[in-house]
Design an enzyme around this catalytic site. Structure first.
Site, PDB file in Angstrom:
ATOM      1  NE  ARG A  15      -3.536  19.569  52.238  1.00 37.15           N
ATOM      2  CZ  ARG A  15      -3.359  18.360  51.736  1.00 37.15           C
ATOM      3  NH1 ARG A  15      -2.256  17.676  52.051  1.00 37.15           N
ATOM      4  NH2 ARG A  15      -4.255  17.824  50.922  1.00 37.15           N
ATOM      5  CD  GLU A  17       5.006  23.525  51.210  1.00 35.27           C
ATOM      6  OE1 GLU A  17       4.915  23.148  50.021  1.00 35.27           O
ATOM      7  OE2 GLU A  17       4.656  22.834  52.167  1.00 35.27           O
ATOM      8  CG  HIS A  73       5.013  19.433  49.958  1.00 32.50           C
ATOM      9  ND1 HIS A  73       4.147  20.488  50.038  1.00 32.50           N
ATOM     10  CD2 HIS A  73       4.227  18.320  49.935  1.00 32.50           C
ATOM     11  CE1 HIS A  73       2.894  20.051  50.073  1.00 32.50           C
ATOM     12  NE2 HIS A  73       2.933  18.732  50.000  1.00 32.50           N
TER      13      HIS A  73
END
Length: 527
Positions: A230, A259, A279
């Site tokens: 995370r 992000e 990601h």
């Protein structure tokens, strides 16, 4: 025929499964308002992360039986509203486990051998072999922060590569860790001794910036850090500075505090000792197929009247049954949470005793609710009424259930006893006539207090002046006491004190409390 709405792009394999039992409408990009207007005619809803299934949507879902999230998280679904309405919410908790674990391993190896930077230079016409002298992972120590499903898979693969394993996970048993070949240690030891550190934990208030400048300062200069879990677990500015100054050897990140990664992020300026990916942890063709199939099968099963295997709320209970049990479930979850904090995070055994009238109700949901409360400190929103038993089993927690129809001071009570890293502790609670929860025993000492957000428990010797000393100490730190109660068995023997507080204890105050003459132990509890 039932109707299912698919409101986010999913693999065709999932749609094919749903089509066996239902009319499937694929309509992506709906706003919450559009979804609310359309949802009334559907029996099932399949989403990914894009669709926001709000309380308003659920309120207007008059026929909806199940919501399926093709992925792990359910933060875009109002699970509480769905549970209240008797709608099953399912996800795919293991659908991308392998993908995420493999990406963490790929990042570790890419970082060790400078593969991304070497690839870039070769493609640009260079041949700088001496620039890319890497490091072997063989016989190096891997420190895993978190030994859940993904962490466990990383551990198994790393062990097969000849790495030594240590792990920090306060919610897994020593036996379970040793079975995986991991030496269970405290976090400061892991930071100090590990050659590689991988993170496999959720983002919570306690884990934000878990790796900061202070933590980095304790690490080996040769350490390499990998985060595919995370964003926000690492202080990115502190990490970038440490890498630029050569105080650690490298890092690899797949997730970030914000992000997409900001244009002015200091991470962008770091050279070959930092590997960044956008990601990609769950981004494999297999994972996307797996989550679509997994959730589609569960939606199909529920529409056929069968149970779901990965529900994130209470599955298999009709609304009237759930309404009857809800007060007991809240009692069990509250006591489980309290017990976990008194006993310490690493609980080995939980005994659940249903007493008096409570011995005659359906016990499984109550036991599961107690486990959910017990594990909530570790897993937060990831633990639910269905996976709590599985999570407890994976952490080596032994559950013992007993029933005792004999009524004591109250017609029905729930008693929990846990053996954990802080020793054995027990709590008993009941429901009053208006449904209010009362804590009636702590470590078998009688009390009668309602649970509130901030609480302080002490174990002390029953002696004159001790209450005044504690009150004065709290007052000197500007902590206001809402209520206080002492439970004892004999005069001037052992006793417990339960204080309800308006504010959390300031840092360092708990240690000062334990220095008060006569106080043997003190525990803060946040409910």
């Amino acid at each position: 025929m039932p109707k299912v709405l698919v409101s986010d792009p999913v693999d065709q394999a999932g749609i094919d499964i749903l089509s066996q039992v239902a009319q499937v409408d694929v309509n992506t990009g709906l706003s919450p308002e559009d979804l609310a207007n359309a949802i009334a005619e559907y029996d099932g809803l399949m989403v990914r992360s894009g669709t926001q299934v709000t309380g308003e949507v659920i309120e207007r879902a008059s026929a909806l039986k199940i919501i399926g999230r093709a992925g792990v998280g359910v933060d875009n679904i109002d699970v509480t509203a769905a549970t209240r309405k008797g709608i099953v919410v399912v996800n795919s908790p293991q659908g991308n486990t392998i993908a995420a674990a493999e990406h963490a391993l790929a990042m570790m190896l890419s970082l060790s051998r400078y593969i991304p930077e070497a690839d870039r230079t070769v493609k640009s016409g260079q041949w700088n072999r001496k620039q890319f002298v890497g490091a072997e992972v063989y016989k190096k120590t891997l420190g895993l922060v978190g030994l859940g499903k993904i962490g466990s898979h990383v551990a198994a693969a790393a062990k097969a590569m000849g790495m030594k394993l240590m792990a920090y996970d306060p919610y897994i048993s020593v036996d379970r860790a040793e079975h995986m070949g991991c030496r269970l240690v405290e976090l400061d030891i892991l930071f100090r001794e590990a050659d590689y550190i991988t993170l496999h934990i959720p983002k919570t208030p306690e884990t934000v910036n878990l790796i900061d400048a202070e933590a980095i300062a304790t690490m080996k200069p040769t350490v390499r850090i990998v985060n595919c879990a995370r964003g926000g677990l690492i202080d990115e500015a502190a990490l970038a500075k440490a890498l630029e100054e050569g105080r650690i050897a490298g890092a690899a990140l797949d997730v970030y505090g914000n992000e997409p990664l900001e244009a002015d992020s200091p991470l962008r300026a770091v050279g070959k000792q930092l590997v960044l990916t956008p990601h990609l942890g769950a981004s494999t063709a297999e994972a996307q197929i797996n989550v679509a199939i997994d959730v589609a099968e569960q939606i199909r099963d529920v529409l056929l009247g069968l149970p779901a295997r990965s529900a994130v709320n209470i599955s298999g209970l009709y609304p009237d049954t759930m309404e009857k049990l809800r007060p007991y479930l809240q009692l069990a979850e509250t006591l489980g949470n309290l017990t976990a904090q008194l006993a310490g995070g690493r609980v080995q055994t939980l005994k659940v005793s249903l007493q008096g009238d409570l011995a005659n109700v359906e016990s499984q949901p109550i036991v599961v609710a107690a486990l959910k409360g017990l594990l909530s400190q570790a897993l937060r929103e990831r633990v639910n009424y269905v996976n709590a038993s599985i999570e407890a089993k994976e952490r080596g927690i032994r559950v013992i259930e007993t029933r005792d129809a004999a009524a004591r001071d109250y017609s029905g009570s729930l008693h929990l006893e846990a053996q954990g890293s802080l020793g054995e502790h027990s709590v008993t609670g009941t429901l009053l006539g208006d449904g209010e929860i009362r804590i009636t025993e702590v470590d078998e000492f009688p009390v009668n207090v309602p649970p509130i957000k901030h609480m302080l428990f002490t174990r002390h010797r029953d002696m004159p002046g001790i209450i005044g000393k504690l009150g004065s100490l709290l007052g000197s730190f500007n902590v206001n006491i809402a209520s206080m109660q002492v439970g004892r068995k004999i005069v001037r023997g052992d006793a417990v004190m339960v204080l309800s507080l308006d504010d959390p204890l300031p840092e360092g105050l708990l240690e000062e409390i334990t220095k008060v003459a006569g106080i043997r132990d003190a525990y803060t509890v946040e409910l």
